[in-house]
Design a protein around this motif. Structure first.
Motif, short mmCIF file in Angstrom:
data_model
loop_
_atom_site.label_atom_id
_atom_site.label_comp_id
_atom_site.label_asym_id
_atom_site.label_seq_id
_atom_site.Cartn_x
_atom_site.Cartn_y
_atom_site.Cartn_z
N ALA A 45 43.58 50.22 43.42
CA ALA A 45 42.60 50.13 44.50
C ALA A 45 43.02 50.97 45.69
O ALA A 45 44.21 51.26 45.89
N HIS A 85 32.11 44.95 36.36
CA HIS A 85 33.27 45.40 37.13
C HIS A 85 34.48 44.53 36.82
O HIS A 85 35.61 45.04 36.61
N ASP A 107 32.16 50.16 42.77
CA ASP A 107 32.62 48.91 43.35
C ASP A 107 31.41 48.14 43.86
O ASP A 107 30.74 48.58 44.80
#
Length: 385
Positions: A149, A380, A214
């Motif tokens: 991330a 996701h 995202d």
């Protein structure tokens, strides 16, 4: 490299062995290539999406950034510099052993480059192109993927905390060839580590796959382009790809030249051309942009836009398609904007152009429905995002 590693199977269509020395004329005349079905997917390592080669252990002969340059590699047989032949690719120096008694590199010796994908996603195939590296290509390559991330530094990516998944195991490749590898890892990746064993040069790297955005970012945006490649849209099919790929129409930014859009061959019948898209998820569309930038004598004459909702389970209109923008006259080299009188819900969209020609960009502005947001968030999570 001591970072953790997992394995994922990959099949390949690659070549081995040297190519012939360059003998003059067309440098691509003896280039080895193959039909790679996964190239229908967008290139996640496209500079237009924000991809970059953020580090490499060695780039003595040719810079690492060349790996992601759009278009095929160029070759100039007379182009030399102070360090030797200048190549359009990433090329490292020749490795040597530890001593005169052992002058050869070890089996573990290799060079590496770290690549940040422009858009995180599921990778369907990787192309390691050794064009023009005829006797100075790596003996073998391997590729690993990670999901990290934020915007990690090279030092963070190379730390033991990062888990790397093998996407392409160490595999022998050929010189002056398009080496393709299918990837079957159902995971969302943000970065790649490209290894060449023990040294050598790679002209281009292409990473084909599906963008997985995202969902938290899209939720904060609220209204966004629900068909944009960077937001998870995909050009699934098109009637004609003669001059340029349909994916160009959902790339970031405005087109900067004619071949940065989608253009079809000239029709000599009474039909029309079209592109079908998959949206980021089920969306409520409120506005449309159709841009014909740089298409001056070859823009589409008219265009219409339709949507289909695969989540509803009901068929509407012609084959499930509902027209939300009727056939409308387009002007050359112009951005056209349309506000819909009523929001349209769909999971797929289709633009029809009449009779042929091209458009440079399609934008569908709206937001995810509750169903769309839920399904995108679930995907996701399932992919490790």
């Amino acid at each position: 490299m001591t970072a953790q590693s997992q394995s994922s199977p990959a099949s390949s269509t690659h070549f081995t062995g040297d190519a012939n020395p360059y003998g003059g004329g067309d440098p691509y005349a003896d280039y080895r290539t193959a039909d790679l079905p996964f190239t229908q997917y967008a290139n996640l390592a496209d500079r237009r999406l924000g991809a970059g080669v953020i580090a490499a252990n060695d780039e003595f002969f040719a810079q690492r950034e060349n790996l992601l340059v759009p278009g095929r590699a160029e070759f100039d047989p007379e182009h030399f510099g102070h360090k030797g032949k200048i190549m359009d690719g990433w090329e490292t120096r020749r490795r040597r052993g530890a001593s005169a008694e052992h002058p050869w590199p070890t089996a573990e010796d290799h060079d590496w480059a770290l690549v940040r994908l422009g858009a995180p996603g599921v990778i369907r195939g990787i192309v390691v192109d050794t064009a023009h590296f005829r006797g100075n290509y790596p003996q073998a390559v391997s590729v690993e993927g990670a999901s990290v991330a934020g915007s990690p530094s090279p030092e963070q990516l190379l730390s033991d905390d990062v888990k790397w998944t093998t996407l392409v195991p160490r595999t022998r490749v050929g010189g002056h060839a398009e080496n393709g590898f299918s990837v079957s890892a159902e995971q969302r990746f943000t970065h790649l580590r490209v290894n060449q064993h023990p040294d050598g040069g790679i002209a281009r790297l292409r990473v084909h796959g599906e963008v997985v955005p995202d969902p938290n970012w899209l939720a904060v945006l609220g209204t966004f382009d629900v068909v944009a490649l960077e937001n998870g849209g995909q050009a699934e099919d098109a009637s004609n790809l003669f001059y340029s790929p349909a994916t160009n129409t959902i790339q970031p930014g405005r087109s900067r030249k004619m071949d940065d859009g989608w253009e079809t061959r000239r029709r000599r019948d009474q039909g029309n051309d079209w592109i079908r898209y998959r949206l980021a998820a089920q969306s409520q569309i409120r506005a449309i942009e159709i841009d014909t930038a740089y298409l001056k004598g070859n823009s589409a004459g008219w265009a219409s836009v339709s949507v289909r909702d695969a989540e509803s389970g009901t068929e509407a209109g012609d084959g499930g398609w509902t027209e939300i923008l009727p056939r409308t006259r387009l002007q050359p080299d112009t951005n056209h904007r349309f506000v819909l009188p009523t929001p349209a819900i769909g999971t797929h969209a289709r633009v029809d152009i009449y009779p042929d020609g091209g458009i440079s960009r399609l934008r569908l502005f709206g937001s995810l429905t509750e169903t769309g947001a839920t399904s995108l968030a679930a995907r996701h999570r399932e992919l490790g995002g």
